[in-house]
Write a protein that holds these residues in place. Structure first.
Motif, PDB file in Angstrom:
ATOM      1  N   PRO A   6       0.825  -1.210   0.000  1.00  0.00           N
ATOM      2  CA  PRO A   6       0.000   0.000   0.000  1.00  0.00           C
ATOM      3  C   PRO A   6       0.854   1.253   0.000  1.00  0.00           C
ATOM      4  O   PRO A   6       2.082   1.190   0.110  1.00  0.00           O
ATOM      5  N   GLU A   7       0.223   2.388  -0.106  1.00  0.00           N
ATOM      6  CA  GLU A   7       0.928   3.661  -0.024  1.00  0.00           C
ATOM      7  C   GLU A   7       1.456   3.864   1.389  1.00  0.00           C
ATOM      8  O   GLU A   7       1.121   3.120   2.315  1.00  0.00           O
ATOM      9  N   GLU A  59      -5.921  -0.527   1.273  1.00  0.00           N
ATOM     10  CA  GLU A  59      -6.497   0.794   0.998  1.00  0.00           C
ATOM     11  C   GLU A  59      -8.014   0.753   0.964  1.00  0.00           C
ATOM     12  O   GLU A  59      -8.689   1.652   1.483  1.00  0.00           O
ATOM     13  N   LEU A  78      -1.754   7.627   3.157  1.00  0.00           N
ATOM     14  CA  LEU A  78      -3.059   7.049   3.496  1.00  0.00           C
ATOM     15  C   LEU A  78      -3.793   7.928   4.506  1.00  0.00           C
ATOM     16  O   LEU A  78      -5.019   8.039   4.463  1.00  0.00           O
ATOM     17  N   ASP A 130     -10.381   2.697   3.514  1.00  0.00           N
ATOM     18  CA  ASP A 130     -11.346   3.660   3.015  1.00  0.00           C
ATOM     19  C   ASP A 130     -12.743   3.374   3.570  1.00  0.00           C
ATOM     20  O   ASP A 130     -13.458   4.291   3.992  1.00  0.00           O
TER      21      ASP A 130
END
Length: 209
Positions: free
Chosen positions: A29-30, A102, A35, A106
């Protein structure tokens, strides 16, 4: 949120004793900072959540069975599998039948710390199992039964077999104001606006989905 972090911390310690499952491809992931900018969580909270997520899903992606295993850690007194199925089904997947961190983050951000409208949209998606933009009586009953199974021995008062159907029949008829046999997003929103206790519960959804 404290409840999530406490459970995830326990989950990390418990899972760290296991060997990581072999995986040819890992989804990364980022960064926590990126995030955090895209969600309503702090980088520290995201790091804790990701550790628990990665321990169960070392590839960085979670399928439905692993998702059910994660849920079972939070609700040991009941059967979380069916409710976890509905939650997993309600999340919009960009990777086929798997969920990325993610996407998980979210969803949790909108449900736990989003606006009333975001929480209502999530609730509608949860009950609208076939995604046709309407909630049928059978769809509502299936989710409510799953919630009762989820609570298990923690339900107060104890749940009787007919309780779910009786509850759904009463609430569904109140929601379905035009009598067409289905509940629309507007009908759900209007009903929630008339129920102060439900609105308050939407404001305190800072827990596991």
């Amino acid at each position: 949120m404290d409840n999530i972090l406490a459970h995830l911390s326990y989950f990390v310690k418990r899972k760290s004793a296991r060997r990581a499952r072999a995986s040819p491809v890992r989804y990364r992931p980022e960064s926590p900072a990126a995030l955090a900018r895209a969600s309503r969580f702090t980088p520290h909270e995201i790091k804790l959540m990701y550790r628990g997520f990665k321990q169960e899903c070392p590839t960085g992606m979670v399928d439905e069975e692993s998702f059910k295993n994660i849920f079972s850690q939070f609700f040991p007194l009941g059967d979380a599998s069916q409710y976890a199925h509905f939650v997993f089904n309600a999340v919009k997947h960009k990777h086929g039948d798997k969920l990325s961190f993610e996407e998980f983050l979210d969803t949790l951000s909108r449900v736990a710390r989003g606006s009333v409208q975001e929480k209502l949209s999530w609730a509608f998606a949860l009950y609208d199992g076939d995604g046709d933009g309407r909630i049928s009586r059978s769809e509502m009953l299936a989710v409510v039964q799953a919630v009762y199974e989820l609570l298990g021995r923690a339900a107060v008062p104890p749940v009787l077999p007919a309780s779910a159907k009786d509850h759904v029949d009463k609430v569904f008829d109140l929601m379905d104001t035009n009598g067409d046999g289905v509940v629309s997003p507007d009908e759900l929103a209007r009903w929630c606006a008339r129920e102060p206790a439900l609105l308050q519960s939407l404001h305190t959804l800072d827990t596991v989905l």
